[in-house]
Design an enzyme around this catalytic site. Structure first.
Site, mmCIF file in Angstrom:
data_model
loop_
_atom_site.group_PDB
_atom_site.id
_atom_site.type_symbol
_atom_site.label_atom_id
_atom_site.label_comp_id
_atom_site.label_asym_id
_atom_site.label_seq_id
_atom_site.Cartn_x
_atom_site.Cartn_y
_atom_site.Cartn_z
ATOM 1 N N ASN A 87 -33.109 54.590 -10.498
ATOM 2 C CA ASN A 87 -34.406 54.101 -9.240
ATOM 3 C C ASN A 87 -35.731 54.172 -9.828
ATOM 4 O O ASN A 87 -35.960 54.440 -11.121
ATOM 5 C CB ASN A 87 -34.019 55.043 -8.067
ATOM 6 C CG ASN A 87 -34.519 56.458 -8.082
ATOM 7 O OD1 ASN A 87 -35.215 56.651 -8.873
ATOM 8 N ND2 ASN A 87 -33.611 57.230 -7.456
ATOM 9 N N MET A 88 -36.627 53.743 -9.038
ATOM 10 C CA MET A 88 -37.943 53.608 -9.707
ATOM 11 C C MET A 88 -38.569 54.803 -10.114
ATOM 12 O O MET A 88 -39.130 54.994 -11.071
ATOM 13 C CB MET A 88 -38.798 52.863 -8.655
ATOM 14 C CG MET A 88 -40.272 52.415 -9.596
ATOM 15 S SD MET A 88 -39.870 51.208 -10.764
ATOM 16 C CE MET A 88 -41.689 51.169 -11.545
ATOM 17 N N LYS A 89 -38.259 56.042 -9.180
ATOM 18 C CA LYS A 89 -38.951 57.130 -9.646
ATOM 19 C C LYS A 89 -38.238 57.822 -10.530
ATOM 20 O O LYS A 89 -38.795 58.336 -11.655
ATOM 21 C CB LYS A 89 -38.520 58.166 -8.483
ATOM 22 C CG LYS A 89 -38.942 59.659 -8.585
ATOM 23 C CD LYS A 89 -38.790 60.581 -7.342
ATOM 24 C CE LYS A 89 -39.224 61.860 -7.491
ATOM 25 N NZ LYS A 89 -38.828 62.802 -6.408
ATOM 26 N N GLU A 90 -36.889 57.795 -10.968
ATOM 27 C CA GLU A 90 -36.383 57.870 -12.124
ATOM 28 C C GLU A 90 -36.659 57.426 -13.325
ATOM 29 O O GLU A 90 -36.790 57.957 -14.533
ATOM 30 C CB GLU A 90 -34.628 58.019 -12.183
ATOM 31 C CG GLU A 90 -34.092 58.790 -10.932
ATOM 32 C CD GLU A 90 -32.836 58.441 -10.568
ATOM 33 O OE1 GLU A 90 -31.928 59.373 -9.800
ATOM 34 O OE2 GLU A 90 -32.525 57.269 -10.825
ATOM 35 N N ASP A 95 -25.510 54.838 -4.424
ATOM 36 C CA ASP A 95 -23.895 54.722 -4.501
ATOM 37 C C ASP A 95 -23.561 53.308 -4.345
ATOM 38 O O ASP A 95 -22.662 53.019 -5.157
ATOM 39 C CB ASP A 95 -23.584 55.922 -3.911
ATOM 40 C CG ASP A 95 -23.839 57.178 -4.067
ATOM 41 O OD1 ASP A 95 -24.238 57.252 -5.402
ATOM 42 O OD2 ASP A 95 -23.916 58.176 -2.986
#
Length: 485
Positions: A195-198, A265
């Protein structure tokens, strides 16, 4: 323009390995603040359990109709027993390590007025070596098309590189949902889905779409990935591919967001299953984006079934093609609307190899018998069995497009059997039409239609027109030309 048919997920076997957890929800009402502390008081009136983590990935794969095996570890406890029971009930083939070294990871969420107020985590996990998992992978990867590594950093994926190499050595594609910021441990995987944060934790803050693409391309080449799919919440997704440095910004499809829990998921499950069916990265990403849009519109972890995905599928730009070309699931959903409006459904079938005047007159006459005309078309292998190795002259793709372009035809659907009996039994039209000199008892599906209160009509073809006659004339013409030469 190409026609992209909805995937038949049942043809794919997927193996999921990763960290599983049990999601518990306490639902209640809140209308006041506690006198003991500035926190809401929730009057609990219900509770439920759902699978989480890699288990949620697995049930999403199974909900699509694909064959799914889950390799994971649980504790020898009540939560583990419940998790296993839920997985089996949702048709997931479970290969679970039931360990005394750990407890089953459990997340307890308190929900008030459809909003998550609090989450409590209960976890005690153990780091599993890749060596200890190889015998399970060896057995379960047989006939699998894709391996999903669902890494929640809870011990199951302690050595991801070894797992990736194990699968790649057997020709199996690998999709990774990563948690480790050190991407070298995922080197060689086909695609990662941060995701963007990761993603920003891996590459630093990105200030524009160009930043995202440039840094994703650098990671792809550094770690030998085939692609990265970055999920960006309200901004949709960005797919970056190694091939020709292609990239695509895919807008979000959510109508209203209730809860993003488990949406990642769902993305991984749909993406991987599509890739296991040899769909390209763009198609797979777009379809997973549709599924994510459905998922965030629900509360808690949610599985997206084929029928629900079908209903939203037509609203996306995945299947922008000639209107009317559909698969069976899309057809049945479309016909529900016609039937709800008391419209009469007419259905006919045939090879329709070379469209000619006889076909046009026949289809116009068939359409005049009702409000909506469905044409079922033999696929290429079915035509060969019926007409011989030299047929069909036109591929299924071309035959369906030609029929869909006719004003008299509303929907065109294909079938692979020698007769459309099974398809007709699912559709159950008001009027079943067949052309030629037949007795009603000889017509496939007639018995089922009449038993449902429908009728069967036999129409005469226009004299002098048939595909076989046209083919013979072409052969004769070629022979004459050859003799003159």
């Amino acid at each position: 323009m190409s026609v992209m048919h909805y995937p038949n997920f049942s043809e794919c076997k997927v193996v999921v390995i990763g960290d599983v957890m049990l999601d518990r929800y306490l639902h209640g009402d809140t209308s006041r603040i506690s006198p003991e502390a500035p926190v809401p008081v929730v009057n609990i009136h219900g509770e439920e359990e759902r699978v989480g983590g890699a288990a949620n990935v697995a049930v999403n794969v199974a909900a699509l109709g694909a064959r799914c095996t889950l390799i994971a570890a649980i504790g020898q406890d009540e939560a583990g027993a419940m998790l296993k029971k839920m997985l089996l009930s949702q048709k997931v083939d479970c290969d679970l390590i039931e360990s005394t070294y750990m407890s089953t990871i459990t997340k307890l969420r308190v929900i008030g007025r459809q909003q998550q107020l609090l989450r409590l985590d209960f976890e005690k996990y153990y780091a599993w070596s890749a060596k200890s998992l190889e015998h399970k992978l060896e057995a379960k990867l047989s006939n699998a098309k894709v391996l999903i590594i669902s890494d929640y950093a809870k011990g199951m994926i302690a050595e991801p590189q070894a797992l990736i190499q194990f699968a790649k050595a057997r020709g199996i594609r690998v999709v990774v949902d990563p948690k480790n910021e050190d991407l070298s441990v995922y080197q060689g995987a086909d695609i990662l889905t941060p995701n963007m944060k990761e993603f920003e934790a891996m590459v630093g803050e990105c200030h524009s779409d160009d930043d995202i693409v440039m840094r994703a391309q650098a990671l792809i080449h550094q770690y030998n990935f085939e692609a990265l799919l970055i999920t960006r919440g309200a901004h949709g997704m960005t797919l970056v591919e190694k091939h020709n440095n292609q990239y695509h910004h895919i807008p979000a499809k959510a109508r209203e967001v209730f809860d993003i829990t488990g949406a990642g998921d769902t993305v991984v499950a749909v993406l991987a299953t599509c890739l296991g069916l040899d769909k390209d990265y763009l198609f797979s990403a777009k379809l997973s984006n549709v599924a994510a849009g459905i998922s965030v519109g629900k509360l808690g972890t949610a599985t997206i079934g084929v029928e629900e995905l079908d209903r939203h599928f037509s609203e996306t730009d995945i299947n922008r093609s000639i209107s009317g070309v559909v698969n069976k699931n899309q057809l049945l959903l479309a016909l529900k609307k016609h039937k709800a409006q008391n419209q009469k459904i007419v259905m006919t079938n045939g090879c329709f190899d070379l469209l000619h005047t006889g076909h046009l007159a026949y289809l116009q006459e068939a359409k005049a018998l009702g409000d909506c005309l469905v044409v079922a078309v033999n696929d290429d292998d079915s035509v060969k069995r019926l007409k011989g190795e030299s047929r069909p002259l036109n591929r299924l793709h071309d035959r369906m497009l030609a029929l869909a372009a006719l004003k008299s035809v509303d929907y065109v659907v294909s079938f692979s059997e020698d007769t459309p009996r099974a398809l007709i039994s699912d559709v159950l039209p008001d009027v079943l039409v067949k052309g030629g000199d037949y007795e009603t008892t000889q017509i496939a599906g007639a018995q089922e239609v009449m038993a449902n209160g429908g009728e069967v009509k036999i129409l005469q073809f226009v004299d002098g027109y048939s595909t076989t006659q046209l083919v013979e004339r072409i052969h004769q013409s070629n022979q004459q030309v050859g003799e003159v030469v």
